[in-house]
Design an enzyme around this catalytic site. Structure first.
Site, PDB file in Angstrom:
ATOM      1  N   HIS A  72       9.874  34.214 -22.100  1.00  7.03           N
ATOM      2  CA  HIS A  72      10.504  33.217 -21.034  1.00  7.03           C
ATOM      3  C   HIS A  72      10.454  31.723 -21.364  1.00  7.03           C
ATOM      4  O   HIS A  72       9.655  31.491 -22.435  1.00  7.03           O
ATOM      5  CB  HIS A  72       9.667  33.327 -19.639  1.00  7.03           C
ATOM      6  CG  HIS A  72       9.757  34.812 -19.068  1.00  7.03           C
ATOM      7  ND1 HIS A  72       9.467  34.905 -17.823  1.00  7.03           N
ATOM      8  CD2 HIS A  72      10.543  35.848 -19.631  1.00  7.03           C
ATOM      9  CE1 HIS A  72      10.010  36.199 -17.375  1.00  7.03           C
ATOM     10  NE2 HIS A  72      10.491  36.718 -18.550  1.00  7.03           N
ATOM     11  N   GLU A  74       9.203  29.080 -20.089  1.00 10.36           N
ATOM     12  CA  GLU A  74       8.105  28.487 -19.953  1.00 10.36           C
ATOM     13  C   GLU A  74       6.809  28.815 -21.160  1.00 10.36           C
ATOM     14  O   GLU A  74       6.125  28.177 -21.709  1.00 10.36           O
ATOM     15  CB  GLU A  74       7.310  28.624 -18.486  1.00 10.36           C
ATOM     16  CG  GLU A  74       8.127  28.122 -17.442  1.00 10.36           C
ATOM     17  CD  GLU A  74       8.963  29.271 -16.663  1.00 10.36           C
ATOM     18  OE1 GLU A  74       9.348  29.390 -15.598  1.00 10.36           O
ATOM     19  OE2 GLU A  74       9.628  29.889 -17.751  1.00 10.36           O
ATOM     20  N   CYS A 103       7.636  32.718 -12.981  1.00  3.52           N
ATOM     21  CA  CYS A 103       7.225  34.099 -12.410  1.00  3.52           C
ATOM     22  C   CYS A 103       5.746  33.994 -12.641  1.00  3.52           C
ATOM     23  O   CYS A 103       5.121  33.234 -13.085  1.00  3.52           O
ATOM     24  CB  CYS A 103       7.879  34.953 -13.410  1.00  3.52           C
ATOM     25  SG  CYS A 103       7.306  35.133 -15.135  1.00  3.52           S
ATOM     26  N   CYS A 106       4.657  33.671 -16.278  1.00  2.00           N
ATOM     27  CA  CYS A 106       4.685  32.297 -16.593  1.00  2.00           C
ATOM     28  C   CYS A 106       3.542  31.322 -15.782  1.00  2.00           C
ATOM     29  O   CYS A 106       2.908  30.606 -16.603  1.00  2.00           O
ATOM     30  CB  CYS A 106       6.052  31.703 -16.518  1.00  2.00           C
ATOM     31  SG  CYS A 106       7.126  32.295 -17.690  1.00  2.00           S
TER      32      CYS A 106
END
Length: 176
Positions: A72, A74, A103, A106
């Protein structure tokens, strides 16, 4: 979405007002979300900025390119910090800008990094409308704020912000 039997809120979270600096860096994260989408990934971007205003790292999602479900934006930005000898104290003063609400994974990575501030664009509730009901596009319905509240160190969280701009990369990206 507004069903009385639903666990979803009946109204979307209000949009936060940002100062010029936060708006500039959140827009930079949004640019990364468009770049990630153009490369065939889910449309998310992230930028990490020191308290002094130095961009420490920036990245987009690369999960489809790499086959890494943890890639992801991040997490990719946090991984880019590896080996740079940035202290946990410096990261406590840093801000992570994310085009979408982080999320659970993250948010946990942000916690472990010691980053002290998060500013995000589109919130999870609005994002779920883009994602639809496909099982392969669902997320754990836990706000990043819930993860941050469990932290023994403070993590300031601002968002959603620049919602229309942050939403643009998601238009048509999810339900195909």
């Amino acid at each position: 979405m507004n069903s009385s039997n639903s666990t979803h809120p009946t109204a979307y979270p209000e949009e936060a007002t940002l100062d010029e600096r936060d708006g500039r860096y959140l827009r930079k994260a949004i640019v990364w979300s468009h770049a990630a989408r153009r490369r065939g990934n889910r449309p998310f971007g992230s930028v990490i900025v020191s308290a002094a205003g130095e961009v420490l790292a920036e990245a987009g999602n690369s999960n489809n390119e790499t086959g890494d479900c943890t890639a992801h934006a991040e997490v990719n930005a946090l991984r880019a910090l590896a080996g740079r000898n940035i202290s946990r104290e410096e990261l406590a003063g840093a801000t992570l800008y994310a085009s979408g609400e982080p999320c659970v994974m993250c948010a946990g990575a942000i916690f472990w990094s010691n980053i002290g501030r998060v500013v995000f664009g589109i919130d999870a509730e609005r994002l779920r409308v883009f994602r639809g009901e496909r099982q392969d596009q669902r997320d754990a319905e836990l706000s990043c704020r819930d993860v941050f509240r469990a932290s023994p160190h403070p993590i300031e969280c601002i968002g959603p912000a620049l919602i229309d701009e942050a939403s643009a990369a998601h238009d048509g990206a999810w339900k195909t």
